[in-house]
Write an enzyme that holds these catalytic residues in place. Structure first.
Site, PDB file in Angstrom:
ATOM      1  N   GLY A 184       0.816  -1.204   0.000  1.00 41.93           N
ATOM      2  CA  GLY A 184       0.000   0.000   0.000  1.00 41.93           C
ATOM      3  C   GLY A 184       0.843   1.245   0.000  1.00 41.93           C
ATOM      4  O   GLY A 184       2.061   1.206  -0.250  1.00 41.93           O
ATOM      5  N   GLY A 185       0.167   2.378   0.266  1.00 44.41           N
ATOM      6  CA  GLY A 185       0.857   3.641   0.203  1.00 44.41           C
ATOM      7  C   GLY A 185       1.877   3.852   1.294  1.00 44.41           C
ATOM      8  O   GLY A 185       2.739   4.726   1.184  1.00 44.41           O
ATOM      9  N   LYS A 210       4.701  -5.287   8.763  1.00 45.47           N
ATOM     10  CA  LYS A 210       4.510  -4.187   7.818  1.00 45.47           C
ATOM     11  C   LYS A 210       5.776  -3.343   7.807  1.00 45.47           C
ATOM     12  O   LYS A 210       6.140  -2.726   8.817  1.00 45.47           O
ATOM     13  CB  LYS A 210       3.312  -3.337   8.204  1.00 45.47           C
ATOM     14  CG  LYS A 210       3.029  -2.215   7.211  1.00 45.47           C
ATOM     15  CD  LYS A 210       1.619  -1.708   7.318  1.00 45.47           C
ATOM     16  CE  LYS A 210       1.272  -0.795   6.150  1.00 45.47           C
ATOM     17  NZ  LYS A 210      -0.142  -0.444   6.125  1.00 45.47           N
ATOM     18  N   ASP A 306      -7.189   6.833   8.298  1.00 43.28           N
ATOM     19  CA  ASP A 306      -6.926   6.258   6.979  1.00 43.28           C
ATOM     20  C   ASP A 306      -7.760   4.997   6.799  1.00 43.28           C
ATOM     21  O   ASP A 306      -7.284   3.990   6.267  1.00 43.28           O
ATOM     22  CB  ASP A 306      -5.432   5.939   6.818  1.00 43.28           C
ATOM     23  CG  ASP A 306      -5.062   5.670   5.356  1.00 43.28           C
ATOM     24  OD1 ASP A 306      -5.762   6.201   4.467  1.00 43.28           O
ATOM     25  OD2 ASP A 306      -4.103   4.924   5.111  1.00 43.28           O
TER      26      ASP A 306
END
Length: 700
Positions: A184-185, A210, A306
């Site tokens: 992801g971003g 992550k 988010d």
């Protein structure tokens, strides 16, 4: 301050003066390195302590590894190391409307740190040089992110060339990256195996790791804030939230370890299974689970900032789990420390996704729970229709273009309004909490839909009935007062006869008549006595006994108890008996005849034939002697009946705890029948009960 010996430090630990982290990190860090001979002696001493059972084997092993690490780091610092910085261009990833990020290009796998660094805990103030061979690390064990010095994060952010995490790499000598499971971003998510869990023979050794990209790594403030928010999110224990274990770094690789969820992300589920939308019955468990997760975070003062389908995992059992709370902004808490009130702006760091960001987030306003409600509403629209409510346009663009959310087929008007309120552009019109979205989407059955208005209607009718009953009661009370007033002797509208009085009393209910008799019974009784006198008063020539009997019959018809009228009834019967006896005596008296005359006989008189002396006059077979007239009841019997009635009424009042009325009944019975033992007993019992009742009353 003179450094303490290893044996003194261990003794302090065993005595409870030092915790294990304080012993490993602070105490041994302050002591620093020792000579090779002393180091060997300390290792031998630790082995002996472990063999003798004076020190736990695990603690002894940690101390050995820590001492070895300190000696090794001191040796490396003396060597001349060449720091290799690799400059590489950044590759912009375009084409995704859910993430805007800059990802580093692939590079060769960096050297794996030595195995002895897997459990090494480096003191926060002791910097370790970054080398091309070992990549010295400064870290903490899982669950202890709070003590890393901010200077370490700044050194990581200032590093020109960052290391790249790849499959097969062993982070911190503990987490083996097995495969990539998401991107992801903000970075890449790997499925990793926790070697420490493997050693402990844990049945579920896998975690999600992550790894944040360089865009985040180059912001030192973001790393510090992310560490703080990771620590905050560790407290968000909930079935619908992915648990965060730790926030750490290995060389220049910054990563988070989280609970591994065996399933797929919600974005994939929508793309593959809900491209035309799901029925509300199937989408509701997902929406409710995500709402519960956000509410749990909001109650703890954490705003996700988010939230989007890519940040929700759905297990194989269909349970949604929200993650990335650790890298979201946190709402300000009034009671939090001053150093925790300054949070990084997720929008500047790439954590903000425009399609799901509220207008307030885009404008840079402080985070609020309503920011997450907007994102949750967008995700709910996607689940129910397969499309973003504003075609992935940001709230700013959608407001400027005056876009409106689509109508979702199959929803009631109430449910549609709830969804639209969730994605309102301004916070003052938006739902204030996730519970309101869940409640608004709840199915309301026909019974409840009708029942609620019906309940209000019934409530209104009940109020009207109560008010009407009150008005009716007042009117009835006024009517009773008017009926009672017409019994007064001086009232111009006094009843002309007993018929009018009976008609008025008959219009009252039994309870109203009882109420009237309790307050105005004497007045009613006086009126009826006057009516008896109007019919029967021999002294004044009034001898209408039938009229008086009609008056005496009224109490029985109206269920009234009038003892004085009963006494008058007995007196009238006595007077009538005496009057009848007087008439009989007057009729039987002989009439004197004049001398020399013979009484004339009527023409129709029958002349009896002569009869023999001593014989009775002959009578024909058809003639019978006339029966004597029935005599009225004895006055004594009548008085006994009156007294018995008074006693029956008194006993009934006594059972109903109407002691005053029972006393009056007993006294009246004694007037009718003086010395009656039953009346005396009733009077005594009623007076005692009344006295006890009065003594039990307390005045506050």
């Amino acid at each position: 301050m003179e450094a303490r010996s290893l044996s003194a430090l261990v003794d302090a630990y065993k005595a409870g003066g030092l915790t294990l982290p304080a012993l490993l990190v602070d105490a041994l860090g302050r002591r620093g390195t020792v000579t090779a001979d002393q180091h060997a002696a300390e290792l031998a001493w630790l082995a002996r302590m472990r063999e003798e059972g004076n020190l736990e084997a695990g603690v002894a092993q940690l101390l050995v590894e820590r001492l070895d690490a300190l000696q090794a780091s001191a040796g490396e610092a003396e060597d001349v190391a060449t720091v290799v910085k690799v400059e590489r261009p950044a590759l912009a990833i375009a084409g995704s409307d859910e993430a805007t990020c800059v990802m580093p290009a692939a590079r060769a796998e960096p050297a794996v740190p030595p195995p002895d660094q897997a459990t090494v805990v480096k003191p926060a103030f002791v910097p370790a040089p970054v080398t091309a061979q070992t990549g010295a690390t400064v870290s903490q064990t899982a669950g202890s992110t709070g003590g890393v010095d901010t200077s370490d994060w700044r050194r990581v952010a200032d590093a020109a060339g960052g290391d790249q995490a790849t499959v097969g790499m062993l982070l911190k000598g503990r987490f083996l990256l097995e495969r990539e499971i998401g991107r992801g971003g903000m970075g890449v998510v790997f499925l990793a195996r926790d070697e420490r869990k493997v050693e402990a023979r844990d049945r579920n050794p896998h975690v999600a790791v992550k790894v944040l990209n360089d865009e985040f790594r180059r912001h030192p403030d973001s790393l510090i804030a992310l560490q703080r928010e990771s620590r905050r999110s560790q407290s968000l224990a909930h079935d619908n939230i992915v648990r965060v274990f730790d926030f750490d770094k290995d060389r220049t690789i910054v990563f988070m370890t989280m609970e591994y969820v065996d399933g797929s992300d919600l974005k994939t589920l929508i793309r593959e299974s809900a491209y035309n939308g799901l029925p509300l019955a199937k989408a509701r468990p997902l929406i409710e689970g995500m709402a519960r997760a956000l509410k749990r975070a909001h109650d703890a003062g954490v705003v996700h900032s988010d939230f989007k389908p890519g940040n929700v995992m759905v297990t194989r059992d269909g349970i949604p789990k929200v993650f990335d709370f650790g890298i979201a902004r946190a709402g300000k808490q009034a009671d939090e420390p001053a150093e925790d009130q300054t949070v990084f702006d997720a929008g500047k760091l790439g954590a903000l996704t425009p399609a799901y960001a509220s207008l307030e987030m885009i404008e840079g306003k402080p985070p609020q729970p309503t920011d997450d409600i907007y994102a949750l509403g967008c995700v709910a629209f996607e689940l129910l229709t397969g499309k973003h409510p504003f075609d992935k346009a940001s709230a700013e663009v959608a407001l400027r273009e005056r876009r409106r959310p689509p109508v979702v087929p199959g929803l009631t008007g109430r449910q549609q309004r709830t969804l639209c309120d969730a994605v309102a552009f301004t916070a003052d019109k938006r739902l204030k909490c996730a519970d309101l979205l869940v409640e608004g989407l709840r199915d309301v059955g026909l019974g409840e839909r009708i029942g609620r208005p019906l309940a209000w209607a019934l409530g209104g009718l009940l109020l009207l009935a109560v008010a009407g009953w009150g008005v009716f009661g007042q009117l009835r009370a006024r009517h009773v007062a008017e009926v009672a007033a017409r019994f007064q002797p001086d009232n111009p509208q006094r009843y002309g006869n007993e018929g009018e009085a009976v008609a008025a009393l008959a219009q009252l209910g039994e309870d109203e008549r009882k109420q009237l008799m309790l307050g105005q019974g004497e007045r009613v009784q006086r009126f009826l006595l006057d009516r008896v006198d109007a019919y029967w008063d021999p002294a004044k020539g009034r001898i209408d006994y039938a009229g008086a009997q009609r008056v005496f019959a009224l109490p029985a018809q109206l269920h009234l108890f009038l003892p004085r009228l009963d006494l008058r009834h007995a007196a009238v019967d006595e007077e009538k008996l005496q009057l009848g006896q007087a008439k009989v005596r007057a009729a039987s008296a002989p009439t004197p005849a004049r001398a020399g005359t013979v009484a004339a006989q009527p023409a129709f008189a029958r002349v009896d034939p002569p009869r023999a002396p001593g014989r009775a006059p002959a009578t024909s077979a058809s003639e019978k002697p006339a029966a004597p007239p029935p005599s009225p009841a004895s006055p004594a019997n009548r008085m006994e009946e009156v007294a018995a009635g008074l006693l029956r009424e008194g006993e009934r009042n006594y059972r109903q705890q109407n002691y005053s009325a029972a006393i009056a009944n007993a006294q009246a019975a004694l007037q009718v029948s003086p010395g009656d033992p039953a009346a005396k007993r009733l009077l005594r019992r009623a007076q005692q009960a009344q006295q006890q009742a009065m003594s039990s009353i307390s005045i506050n």
